[in-house]
Motif scaffolding. Structure first.
Motif, PDB file in Angstrom:
ATOM      1  N   LYS A  86     -17.278   3.406   3.750  1.00  0.00           N
ATOM      2  CA  LYS A  86     -18.023   4.499   3.170  1.00  0.00           C
ATOM      3  C   LYS A  86     -19.253   4.841   3.977  1.00  0.00           C
ATOM      4  O   LYS A  86     -19.532   5.984   4.095  1.00  0.00           O
ATOM      5  CB  LYS A  86     -18.737   3.844   2.000  1.00  0.00           C
ATOM      6  N   TRP A 107     -11.310   9.319  -1.620  1.00  0.00           N
ATOM      7  CA  TRP A 107     -11.121   8.061  -1.783  1.00  0.00           C
ATOM      8  C   TRP A 107      -9.908   7.825  -2.347  1.00  0.00           C
ATOM      9  O   TRP A 107      -9.073   6.740  -2.273  1.00  0.00           O
ATOM     10  CB  TRP A 107     -12.425   7.274  -2.526  1.00  0.00           C
ATOM     11  N   GLY A 108      -9.493   8.381  -3.426  1.00  0.00           N
ATOM     12  CA  GLY A 108      -8.275   8.237  -3.893  1.00  0.00           C
ATOM     13  C   GLY A 108      -6.980   8.261  -3.399  1.00  0.00           C
ATOM     14  O   GLY A 108      -6.222   7.701  -3.316  1.00  0.00           O
ATOM     15  N   LYS A 167     -14.800  -2.060   0.175  1.00  0.00           N
ATOM     16  CA  LYS A 167     -14.310  -3.338   0.736  1.00  0.00           C
ATOM     17  C   LYS A 167     -14.296  -3.017   2.419  1.00  0.00           C
ATOM     18  O   LYS A 167     -13.967  -1.930   2.870  1.00  0.00           O
ATOM     19  CB  LYS A 167     -12.714  -3.577   0.473  1.00  0.00           C
ATOM     20  N   TYR A 173     -10.704   1.217   1.379  1.00  0.00           N
ATOM     21  CA  TYR A 173     -11.432   1.332  -0.170  1.00  0.00           C
ATOM     22  C   TYR A 173     -12.893   1.530   0.381  1.00  0.00           C
ATOM     23  O   TYR A 173     -13.537   1.010   1.254  1.00  0.00           O
ATOM     24  CB  TYR A 173     -11.369   0.000  -0.723  1.00  0.00           C
ATOM     25  N   HIS A 194       0.648  -1.486  -0.019  1.00  0.00           N
ATOM     26  CA  HIS A 194      -0.166   0.100  -0.073  1.00  0.00           C
ATOM     27  C   HIS A 194       0.885   1.233  -0.039  1.00  0.00           C
ATOM     28  O   HIS A 194       0.401   2.319  -0.311  1.00  0.00           O
ATOM     29  CB  HIS A 194      -1.209   0.103   1.114  1.00  0.00           C
ATOM     30  N   HIS A 251     -13.143  -3.254   6.145  1.00  0.00           N
ATOM     31  CA  HIS A 251     -11.892  -2.645   6.605  1.00  0.00           C
ATOM     32  C   HIS A 251     -12.118  -3.181   8.076  1.00  0.00           C
ATOM     33  O   HIS A 251     -12.918  -3.305   8.971  1.00  0.00           O
ATOM     34  CB  HIS A 251     -11.761  -1.123   6.804  1.00  0.00           C
ATOM     35  N   GLY A 291      -4.883   1.801   2.034  1.00  0.00           N
ATOM     36  CA  GLY A 291      -5.371   0.866   2.147  1.00  0.00           C
ATOM     37  C   GLY A 291      -6.994   0.654   2.576  1.00  0.00           C
ATOM     38  O   GLY A 291      -7.582  -0.205   3.358  1.00  0.00           O
ATOM     39  N   THR A 336     -14.444  11.727  -4.608  1.00  0.00           N
ATOM     40  CA  THR A 336     -13.408  10.994  -5.423  1.00  0.00           C
ATOM     41  C   THR A 336     -12.081  11.353  -5.020  1.00  0.00           C
ATOM     42  O   THR A 336     -11.183  10.239  -4.956  1.00  0.00           O
ATOM     43  CB  THR A 336     -13.565  11.367  -6.957  1.00  0.00           C
ATOM     44  N   ARG A 384      -7.385   5.152  -0.535  1.00  0.00           N
ATOM     45  CA  ARG A 384      -6.968   3.793  -1.081  1.00  0.00           C
ATOM     46  C   ARG A 384      -5.627   3.672  -0.974  1.00  0.00           C
ATOM     47  O   ARG A 384      -5.094   2.577  -0.729  1.00  0.00           O
ATOM     48  CB  ARG A 384      -7.327   3.995  -2.707  1.00  0.00           C
ATOM     49  N   ARG A 385      -4.651   4.781  -0.793  1.00  0.00           N
ATOM     50  CA  ARG A 385      -3.037   4.661  -0.543  1.00  0.00           C
ATOM     51  C   ARG A 385      -2.876   4.415   0.747  1.00  0.00           C
ATOM     52  O   ARG A 385      -1.836   3.589   1.127  1.00  0.00           O
ATOM     53  CB  ARG A 385      -2.471   6.024  -0.745  1.00  0.00           C
TER      54      ARG A 385
END
Length: 262
Positions: free
Chosen positions: A193, A172-173, A184, A181, A87, A186, A179, A169, A176-177
């Motif tokens: 979310k 979340w971008g 998904k 998402y 990640h 967690h 880990g 956007t 994601r770095r």
């Protein structure tokens, strides 16, 4: 914390094998086996990958690793090396020890955490609290019993440093770095979310607003009224500055805004 590091600018200059004997780089690059240099076939190599990084690129990558470790530690589950590589470090495995050492120093002297390996050669790490929280540190770390505090601080920092609003956007971008998402489950945050777009919004830490005239629909985040009551822009700016090992005044526009807010 908030800038996308230009990770790949210097990769093209890294040799894939020894110039003199052709031995693959991962065989002879320090701190692993000396490879052909140990046998006297060619000069002992230095660590070219780190030397080719600018100070800014190095700081950004270390800041990203610090954030990742802080978020992962919230539930006190050992942080695996494979997870860090996947990640955060990605293509720069040959200087993983350098990054880990720099991140450990930042964690110790800024946040009061000691990064230790769980067992020798286990490739799993934990953070140990080495300082009793003082008032300012408590603002940055949040409650140790609240696993979501670190995630919320990161989002508040993203919002403030991007002009007091940021698109979903972009959030979340960045996450994601780390880990995290949106689709998904967690291990720490459950449904990220729902946590961010519903729970934090319902608790009034965040505002989740539709951006007008967008098709398909796009949402953005802003600070909620509870955030303005429980913290302020200067505290969040100090958090961002500590993660980046810089001074709040290095972001002149945000610093002036934070002074006015106080």
């Amino acid at each position: 914390m908030l800038q996308k590091p230009r990770d790949r600018d210097c990769q093209s200059a890294q040799p894939l094998s020894c110039r003199d004997c052709g031995v693959p780089r991962d065989v002879w690059t320090e701190p692993r086996a000396q490879g052909c240099a140990a046998l006297g076939f060619c000069p002992a190599p230095t660590t070219p990958t780190r030397e080719l990084w600018t100070q800014k690129q190095l700081e950004l990558k270390v800041a990203e690793l610090v954030q990742f470790l802080l978020v992962k530690d919230q539930k006190k589950i050992p942080i695996k090396k494979t997870s860090i590589l996947k990640h955060v470090i990605r293509d720069y495995r040959d200087i993983f020890p350098d990054f880990l050492q720099l991140a450990a120093e930042r964690l110790r002297y800024v946040f009061g955490y000691k990064l230790v390996e769980l067992e020798p050669r286990s490739n799993a790490y934990i953070l140990i609290n080495t300082l009793e929280p003082v008032e300012e540190d408590a603002e940055v770390r949040g409650s140790q019993g609240t696993p979501t505090t670190g995630l919320l601080m990161i989002i508040l920092g993203l919002i403030f440093m991007n002009g007091n609003s940021i698109s979903e956007t972009e959030v979340w971008g960045f996450l994601r770095r780390l880990g995290v998402y949106p689709t998904k489950k967690h291990s720490i945050f459950g449904d990220p979310k729902k946590l961010i777009t519903e729970d934090f919004v319902r608790q009034r830490y965040l505002e989740y607003l539709r951006i007008p005239h967008t098709d398909p629909v796009v949402y953005e985040f802003q600070w909620g009224p509870r955030t303005n009551l429980e913290t302020n822009k200067m505290s969040v700016l100090k958090f961002v500055a500590k993660v980046h090992n810089q001074n709040p005044t290095d972001w002149q526009m945000q610093y002036c805004e934070a002074l006015l807010d106080e």
